[in-house]
Design an enzyme around this catalytic site. Sequence first.
Site, PDB file in Angstrom:
ATOM      1  N   GLU A 104      12.098   5.624  63.056  1.00 36.53           N
ATOM      2  CA  GLU A 104      12.212   6.142  61.690  1.00 36.53           C
ATOM      3  C   GLU A 104      11.691   5.135  60.683  1.00 36.53           C
ATOM      4  O   GLU A 104      11.748   3.930  60.919  1.00 36.53           O
ATOM      5  CB  GLU A 104      13.698   6.410  61.359  1.00 36.53           C
ATOM      6  CG  GLU A 104      14.137   7.837  61.568  1.00 36.53           C
ATOM      7  CD  GLU A 104      13.641   8.794  60.486  1.00 36.53           C
ATOM      8  OE1 GLU A 104      12.695   8.461  59.740  1.00 36.53           O
ATOM      9  OE2 GLU A 104      14.219   9.885  60.392  1.00 36.53           O
ATOM     10  N   ASP A 105      11.230   5.624  59.541  1.00 38.81           N
ATOM     11  CA  ASP A 105      10.860   4.715  58.458  1.00 38.81           C
ATOM     12  C   ASP A 105      12.109   4.159  57.772  1.00 38.81           C
ATOM     13  O   ASP A 105      12.227   2.961  57.555  1.00 38.81           O
ATOM     14  CB  ASP A 105       9.944   5.411  57.435  1.00 38.81           C
ATOM     15  CG  ASP A 105      10.498   6.749  56.924  1.00 38.81           C
ATOM     16  OD1 ASP A 105      11.555   7.215  57.401  1.00 38.81           O
ATOM     17  OD2 ASP A 105       9.861   7.326  56.022  1.00 38.81           O
ATOM     18  N   ASP A 108      18.896   6.373  55.258  1.00 37.68           N
ATOM     19  CA  ASP A 108      19.573   6.241  53.969  1.00 37.68           C
ATOM     20  C   ASP A 108      21.012   6.739  54.143  1.00 37.68           C
ATOM     21  O   ASP A 108      21.868   6.019  54.633  1.00 37.68           O
ATOM     22  CB  ASP A 108      18.747   7.035  52.948  1.00 37.68           C
ATOM     23  CG  ASP A 108      19.256   6.953  51.529  1.00 37.68           C
ATOM     24  OD1 ASP A 108      20.157   6.151  51.265  1.00 37.68           O
ATOM     25  OD2 ASP A 108      18.736   7.689  50.666  1.00 37.68           O
ATOM     26  N   PHE A 157      14.908   2.410  45.565  1.00 36.16           N
ATOM     27  CA  PHE A 157      13.907   3.317  46.125  1.00 36.16           C
ATOM     28  C   PHE A 157      12.631   2.524  46.377  1.00 36.16           C
ATOM     29  O   PHE A 157      12.087   1.895  45.481  1.00 36.16           O
ATOM     30  CB  PHE A 157      13.625   4.472  45.168  1.00 36.16           C
ATOM     31  CG  PHE A 157      12.650   5.471  45.729  1.00 36.16           C
ATOM     32  CD1 PHE A 157      13.075   6.460  46.608  1.00 36.16           C
ATOM     33  CD2 PHE A 157      11.302   5.407  45.404  1.00 36.16           C
ATOM     34  CE1 PHE A 157      12.170   7.375  47.152  1.00 36.16           C
ATOM     35  CE2 PHE A 157      10.388   6.314  45.943  1.00 36.16           C
ATOM     36  CZ  PHE A 157      10.835   7.298  46.809  1.00 36.16           C
ATOM     37  N   ARG A 170       1.758   5.667  50.708  1.00 35.74           N
ATOM     38  CA  ARG A 170       1.969   5.435  52.147  1.00 35.74           C
ATOM     39  C   ARG A 170       1.045   4.375  52.732  1.00 35.74           C
ATOM     40  O   ARG A 170       1.375   3.730  53.709  1.00 35.74           O
ATOM     41  CB  ARG A 170       1.750   6.730  52.947  1.00 35.74           C
ATOM     42  CG  ARG A 170       2.755   7.831  52.682  1.00 35.74           C
ATOM     43  CD  ARG A 170       2.591   8.918  53.743  1.00 35.74           C
ATOM     44  NE  ARG A 170       3.213  10.182  53.348  1.00 35.74           N
ATOM     45  CZ  ARG A 170       4.504  10.463  53.485  1.00 35.74           C
ATOM     46  NH1 ARG A 170       5.331   9.578  53.996  1.00 35.74           N
ATOM     47  NH2 ARG A 170       4.981  11.633  53.125  1.00 35.74           N
TER      48      ARG A 170
HETATM   49  P1  5GP Z   1      18.794  10.366  54.826  1.00 38.56           P
HETATM   50  O1  5GP Z   1      18.856  11.706  55.512  1.00 38.56           O
HETATM   51  O2  5GP Z   1      19.077   9.189  55.753  1.00 38.56           O
HETATM   52  O3  5GP Z   1      19.631  10.298  53.579  1.00 38.56           O
HETATM   53  O4  5GP Z   1      17.350  10.240  54.244  1.00 38.56           O
HETATM   54  C1  5GP Z   1      16.312   9.826  54.956  1.00 38.56           C
HETATM   55  C2  5GP Z   1      15.014  10.239  54.289  1.00 38.56           C
HETATM   56  O5  5GP Z   1      15.079  10.106  52.850  1.00 38.56           O
HETATM   57  C3  5GP Z   1      13.926   9.322  54.729  1.00 38.56           C
HETATM   58  O6  5GP Z   1      13.319   9.776  55.926  1.00 38.56           O
HETATM   59  C4  5GP Z   1      12.998   9.344  53.542  1.00 38.56           C
HETATM   60  O7  5GP Z   1      12.142  10.463  53.620  1.00 38.56           O
HETATM   61  C5  5GP Z   1      13.900   9.519  52.346  1.00 38.56           C
HETATM   62  N1  5GP Z   1      14.230   8.221  51.703  1.00 38.56           N
HETATM   63  C6  5GP Z   1      15.452   7.651  51.623  1.00 38.56           C
HETATM   64  N2  5GP Z   1      15.392   6.478  50.947  1.00 38.56           N
HETATM   65  C7  5GP Z   1      14.095   6.306  50.613  1.00 38.56           C
HETATM   66  C8  5GP Z   1      13.378   5.265  49.897  1.00 38.56           C
HETATM   67  O8  5GP Z   1      13.916   4.243  49.430  1.00 38.56           O
HETATM   68  N3  5GP Z   1      12.034   5.449  49.752  1.00 38.56           N
HETATM   69  C9  5GP Z   1      11.385   6.541  50.241  1.00 38.56           C
HETATM   70  N4  5GP Z   1      10.057   6.588  50.036  1.00 38.56           N
HETATM   71  N5  5GP Z   1      12.008   7.530  50.920  1.00 38.56           N
HETATM   72  C10 5GP Z   1      13.352   7.407  51.103  1.00 38.56           C
HETATM   73 MG    MG Z   2      11.889   9.833  57.427  1.00 40.34          MG
END
Ligand code: 5GP
Ligand code: MG
Length: 180
Positions: A104-105, A108, A157, A170
Amino acid sequence: MKDIIQLHDRHFKVMITAEEIDRAVEAVAERLNADYADCDTPIFLGVLNGSFMFLSDLIKKIEFNNEITFVKLASYEGTSSTGAVKNLIGLNSSIEGRHIVIVEDIVDTGGSIQHMVELLKAQNPASVEVCTLFFKPASYSKQIPIKYRALEIGNEFIVGYGLDYDQLGRSLKDIYVVSE
Ligand code: 5GP
Ligand code: MG
């Protein structure tokens, strides 16, 4: 490296350099090399779009035989009253009995990764672990363990190195954060 960049309506400044990212990717690759040395051909499952750059750098540092597949969580309109649900697309061959490393990138709140782990476990893999480039510990609210975390950050963010701000950013090799 440009100090301040503009994407859409916002300005961003460098927060983590490409060199720092590379050191963190190296450290996580060393852990994977130790932990999976004796496993039969694990599958790296990159989650599109954000993980493409992380996975391509990580995999060059992996020393065991592996397979690579990319998947995506796609929304579709479910018939249940809860509305839209997310479906895993791109996984065309069986993962039964296989060792899976989800790449995963960023994790959150953990909502997306929890959903993905549940979908994968329903297919009876031998094991499922999560390897994420970024982890936001203050925001994470789920129970599933995130075993491999290259870097931890606060609730800011970020963009770059695969991560986007409304599809832009990206391709940046450093990580940027909103500057105002
Ligand atoms: P989660 O389901 O864990 O809350 O969210 C994960 C997704 O939210 C990530 O795959 C990404 O797409 C987006 N996301 C959460 N934090 C960030 C951030 O700091 N920057 C970016 N670009 N995307 C984020
Ligand atoms: Mg993602």
